[in-house]
Design a protein around this motif. Structure first.
Motif, PDB file in Angstrom:
ATOM      1  N   VAL A  25       4.601 -36.967  -8.012  1.00  0.00           N
ATOM      2  CA  VAL A  25       5.555 -35.974  -7.605  1.00  0.00           C
ATOM      3  C   VAL A  25       4.990 -34.551  -7.435  1.00  0.00           C
ATOM      4  O   VAL A  25       5.799 -33.827  -6.542  1.00  0.00           O
TER       5      VAL A  25
ATOM      6  N   PHE B  92      11.783 -36.939 -17.930  1.00  0.00           N
ATOM      7  CA  PHE B  92      11.063 -36.438 -16.746  1.00  0.00           C
ATOM      8  C   PHE B  92      11.542 -37.370 -15.742  1.00  0.00           C
ATOM      9  O   PHE B  92      11.800 -36.912 -14.351  1.00  0.00           O
TER      10      PHE B  92
ATOM     11  N   THR C  31      13.309 -36.386 -11.920  1.00  0.00           N
ATOM     12  CA  THR C  31      12.444 -36.734 -10.686  1.00  0.00           C
ATOM     13  C   THR C  31      12.760 -38.084 -10.081  1.00  0.00           C
ATOM     14  O   THR C  31      11.996 -38.675  -9.235  1.00  0.00           O
ATOM     15  N   TYR C  32      13.842 -38.609 -10.432  1.00  0.00           N
ATOM     16  CA  TYR C  32      14.276 -40.023 -10.117  1.00  0.00           C
ATOM     17  C   TYR C  32      14.053 -40.439  -8.612  1.00  0.00           C
ATOM     18  O   TYR C  32      13.615 -41.400  -8.346  1.00  0.00           O
ATOM     19  N   THR C  33      14.401 -39.565  -7.739  1.00  0.00           N
ATOM     20  CA  THR C  33      14.442 -39.642  -6.342  1.00  0.00           C
ATOM     21  C   THR C  33      13.244 -39.768  -5.693  1.00  0.00           C
ATOM     22  O   THR C  33      13.070 -40.156  -4.568  1.00  0.00           O
ATOM     23  N   SER C  34      12.358 -39.155  -6.475  1.00  0.00           N
ATOM     24  CA  SER C  34      10.854 -38.941  -5.949  1.00  0.00           C
ATOM     25  C   SER C  34      10.088 -40.170  -6.475  1.00  0.00           C
ATOM     26  O   SER C  34       8.902 -40.319  -6.027  1.00  0.00           O
TER      27      SER C  34
END
Length: 327
Positions: A100, A35, A39-42
């Motif tokens: 997120v 997960f 969603t790393y950039t968020s």
């Protein structure tokens, strides 16, 4: 003396791999890591979250290694204690992950208003403001950890054959709640009502805050972002609650209440033990904890009600799952 010697008695057939509850933790670790990558950039703190997972992995493997060197009841206990201690890392981690998604408090506060015609989290502490009531429900709330830890310890000492199963049910219920909290970001009255203003909450107006809590980052631990804990401020149990609240509370994990849910799991296990002293001494604390969740404004009343049903479902479901795995 016999019980003490059993702590160090080497098991004739020690288990080679991980315990079922350790596999549950590993599954949670892997799933949330995936997960995180998606969603790393968020995520504002991916490095810290990755370190949390490294710590959990290291603790689990080290304690497994200690057990393999000396397979006995004591080292088995160490492995379980290790998993309980990691809960202090996993709980705030749910806040990092659910940021997120948009906040959903306006929906749950609206349901609360529709069901009760008011906000019990505001009314209860105002109507029942007496020190004795405050201390009793606060005692119930802070008895959360002693309740499930006490049940686990009882099984370790007096029902050891069921100790692994008992701790599997308790710890797995935590991870099930954490999965819910990731995808259902509800902060609870103490944070939401502070953000929208008490006046709006009393009037039954619940605006959508969208990503408000997600933008607070680590500032959310500042007292200015939550309502002061109601109750008798000179009380002994109030001070304990205040300390634990300031140590790690986050705007997450409101619905359903894991405090109520895990306590219900522990009460079912106390009943299953057939030790009526254990059950009847813990049940009043569980009842006080139920009301304490919304008295101190950590939860909506519907969170506590949902926690009763969720905890019961988890107890029976996880009991079945463990028996199925062991077949």
């Amino acid at each position: 003396m016999k019980s003490f010697r059993q702590l160090f008695t080497i098991e004739k057939t020690p288990r080679k791999g991980l315990m079922p509850v350790e596999w549950v933790m590993m599954t949670y670790l892997l799933a949330t890591s995936v997960f995180m990558m998606v969603t790393y950039t968020s995520l504002p703190n991916p490095g810290l979250m990755a370190w949390t997972r490294v710590q959990a992995l290291l603790v689990t493997l080290v304690l497994w290694g200690v057990y393999r060197l000396m397979p006995c009841r004591l080292t088995t206990l160490f492995r379980i204690i290790g998993q309980f201690s990691l809960l202090g890392l996993w709980y705030p981690d749910t806040y990092e992950l659910n940021r997120v998604f948009p906040n959903l408090d306006h929906i749950f506060a609206g349901w609360e208003q529709a069901l009760f015609g008011c906000q019990p989290a505001l009314v209860f502490s105002e109507v029942c403001h007496w020190p004795v009531v405050s201390e009793l429900v606060t005692l119930g709330y802070v008895s959360y950890y002693p309740l499930f830890a006490g049940v686990a310890l009882f099984y370790f000492i007096w029902r050891y054959d069921h100790f692994e199963r008992t701790t599997f049910i308790i710890l797995s219920s935590f991870f099930l709640f954490y999965v819910i909290f990731i995808f259902l970001p509800v902060a609870g009255p103490q944070f939401y009502f502070k953000a929208i203003g008490i006046e709006q909450a009393v009037a039954g107006v619940f605006p959508d805050l969208k990503d408000y809590f997600g933008r607070l980052a680590f500032e959310v631990t500042d007292p200015q972002f939550s309502l002061p804990i109601p109750g008798y401020q000179d009380g002994f149990f109030y001070h304990i609650l205040e300390f634990t609240h300031d140590a790690g509370e986050r705007p997450t994990a409101a619905f359903p209440s894991s405090h109520v849910g895990v306590t219900v799991v522990a009460i079912w296990l106390a009943w299953e033990s057939r030790n009526r002293w254990l059950f009847w001494s813990f049940l009043p604390l569980a009842v006080l904890l139920f009301f304490g969740t919304f008295y101190i404004q950590a939860h909506y009343a519907i969170d506590a009600i949902a926690g009763v049903f969720a905890g019961t479902l988890m107890y029976f479901g996880l009991r079945f799952a463990f028996d199925f795995i062991k077949k």
